[in-house]
Write an enzyme that holds these catalytic residues in place. Sequence first.
Site, PDB file in Angstrom:
ATOM      1  N   ASN A   9       0.782  -1.179  -0.023  1.00 38.82           N
ATOM      2  CA  ASN A   9       0.066   0.122   0.004  1.00 38.82           C
ATOM      3  C   ASN A   9       0.970   1.353  -0.024  1.00 38.82           C
ATOM      4  OD1 ASN A   9      -1.745   1.951   0.610  1.00 38.82           O
ATOM      5  ND2 ASN A   9      -2.263   1.555   2.810  1.00 38.82           N
ATOM      6  N   LYS A  11      -0.006   4.248  -0.136  1.00 35.45           N
ATOM      7  CA  LYS A  11      -0.589   5.495   0.425  1.00 35.45           C
ATOM      8  C   LYS A  11      -0.475   6.735  -0.787  1.00 35.45           C
ATOM      9  CE  LYS A  11       0.119   3.471   4.846  1.00 35.45           C
ATOM     10  NZ  LYS A  11       0.051   3.395   6.185  1.00 35.45           N
ATOM     11  N   HIS A  93      -9.558   1.404   4.702  1.00 29.83           N
ATOM     12  CA  HIS A  93      -8.090   1.430   5.568  1.00 29.83           C
ATOM     13  C   HIS A  93      -8.384   2.368   6.454  1.00 29.83           C
ATOM     14  CE1 HIS A  93      -4.027   2.844   6.410  1.00 29.83           C
ATOM     15  NE2 HIS A  93      -3.570   1.510   5.775  1.00 29.83           N
ATOM     16  N   GLU A  95      -6.695   4.940   7.872  1.00 32.15           N
ATOM     17  CA  GLU A  95      -6.485   6.271   7.606  1.00 32.15           C
ATOM     18  C   GLU A  95      -7.871   6.988   6.827  1.00 32.15           C
ATOM     19  OE1 GLU A  95      -2.968   5.857   5.234  1.00 32.15           O
ATOM     20  OE2 GLU A  95      -1.592   5.373   7.320  1.00 32.15           O
ATOM     21  N   GLU A 163      -5.209  -4.640  10.649  1.00 29.28           N
ATOM     22  CA  GLU A 163      -4.195  -3.757  10.932  1.00 29.28           C
ATOM     23  C   GLU A 163      -4.561  -2.972  11.930  1.00 29.28           C
ATOM     24  OE1 GLU A 163      -2.023  -2.685   6.570  1.00 29.28           O
ATOM     25  OE2 GLU A 163      -3.789  -1.431   7.106  1.00 29.28           O
ATOM     26  N   GLY A 169       2.722   2.524  10.605  1.00 32.01           N
ATOM     27  CA  GLY A 169       3.642   3.531  10.607  1.00 32.01           C
ATOM     28  C   GLY A 169       4.501   3.497  11.713  1.00 32.01           C
ATOM     29  N   SER A 208       3.361  -1.975  10.267  1.00 32.73           N
ATOM     30  CA  SER A 208       4.908  -2.248  10.541  1.00 32.73           C
ATOM     31  C   SER A 208       5.621  -3.431  10.277  1.00 32.73           C
ATOM     32  CB  SER A 208       5.112  -1.776  11.738  1.00 32.73           C
ATOM     33  OG  SER A 208       4.810  -0.289  12.288  1.00 32.73           O
ATOM     34  N   GLY A 229       2.959  -1.228   4.167  1.00 32.93           N
ATOM     35  CA  GLY A 229       2.896   0.445   3.708  1.00 32.93           C
ATOM     36  C   GLY A 229       4.304   0.807   3.516  1.00 32.93           C
ATOM     37  N   GLY A 230       5.061   1.440   4.191  1.00 30.50           N
ATOM     38  CA  GLY A 230       6.524   1.990   3.899  1.00 30.50           C
ATOM     39  C   GLY A 230       7.455   1.067   3.390  1.00 30.50           C
TER      40      GLY A 230
HETATM   41  P1  PGA Z   1       3.074   0.382   7.544  1.00 35.35           P
HETATM   42  O1  PGA Z   1       1.555   0.604   6.846  1.00 35.35           O
HETATM   43  O2  PGA Z   1       3.588  -0.927   6.926  1.00 35.35           O
HETATM   44  O3  PGA Z   1       3.677   1.590   6.717  1.00 35.35           O
HETATM   45  O4  PGA Z   1       2.966   0.321   8.771  1.00 35.35           O
HETATM   46  C1  PGA Z   1       0.637  -0.375   6.811  1.00 35.35           C
HETATM   47  C2  PGA Z   1      -0.510   0.195   6.116  1.00 35.35           C
HETATM   48  O5  PGA Z   1      -1.213   1.220   6.439  1.00 35.35           O
HETATM   49  O6  PGA Z   1      -1.190  -0.763   5.493  1.00 35.35           O
END
Ligand code: PGA
Length: 248
Positions: A9, A11, A93, A95, A163, A169, A208, A229-230
């Site tokens: 993802n 983002k 998600h 967010e 999640e 994050g 994470s 994500g990251g």
């Molecule tokens: P992250 O994000 O791996 O950067 O923690 C995961 C996500 O929001 O899908």
Amino acid sequence: MRRKLAAGNWKMNGSIPGLDMIGKLKLKHPECPCDVLICPPAPLLAPALNNTAGSPVQIGAQNCHAEEKGAYTGEHSAAMIAEVGATYVIVGHSERRAAYGETDAQVAAKAQAAQAAGLTAIVCIGESLEQREAGEALDVIKTQLKGSVPEGSAGKTLVVAYEPIWAIGTGKIPSMEQIADVHALMRTELRARFGEDADSMRLLYGGSVKPNNAANIFALGDVDGALVGGASLTEEDFSPIIEALAAS
Ligand code: PGA
């Protein structure tokens, strides 16, 4: 047998030059035993798809509208995502739930629209830190799962991503026992609702996930992959996660 899924993802990150990583993934994992998915921002869907020819990498979107078309400025429909050649869409998600007030019912409507358009919906659920500390995590998961997963879902059209909001994050992850408990609960709840179809639905962990913790997470029962994500933004970080999943 469920085919494992490593989903990235992005983002609101990435760029046209950054799509080079898809070609690098293709070279590194020409015959990957897992599904590999990158979900870039909507303007990058078509350029991303130009990088996937002959590659195991699939492309997905990060959101869709529940309606097919109409006066919804700034939105895009599931059919539009499918039309450009993407195959998945992330819905619900945390967010988006936080920033746009998306409810379980709205998430279910989006997932249903995605499925109707021939896409696989990745439905995200997860508790806040406050809910985890109050001992409410499993109840929250049950309620979100029930409300966000639409009727008629099947293994081909539904993926659920657990999640925990506090793990996204932050570099923090739940204990392996906590992840295993949530995934076992999700499988039990989906079985009660969908019968044996639930056995082909993939359950991802997200929050994470990094090269150094992926193997431990993937060793857990009922974890069929990750929503990353990251660490999905570069081939250097995402490849070891794909390798850990392939080896699990
Ligand atoms: P992250 O994000 O791996 O950067 O923690 C995961 C996500 O929001 O899908």
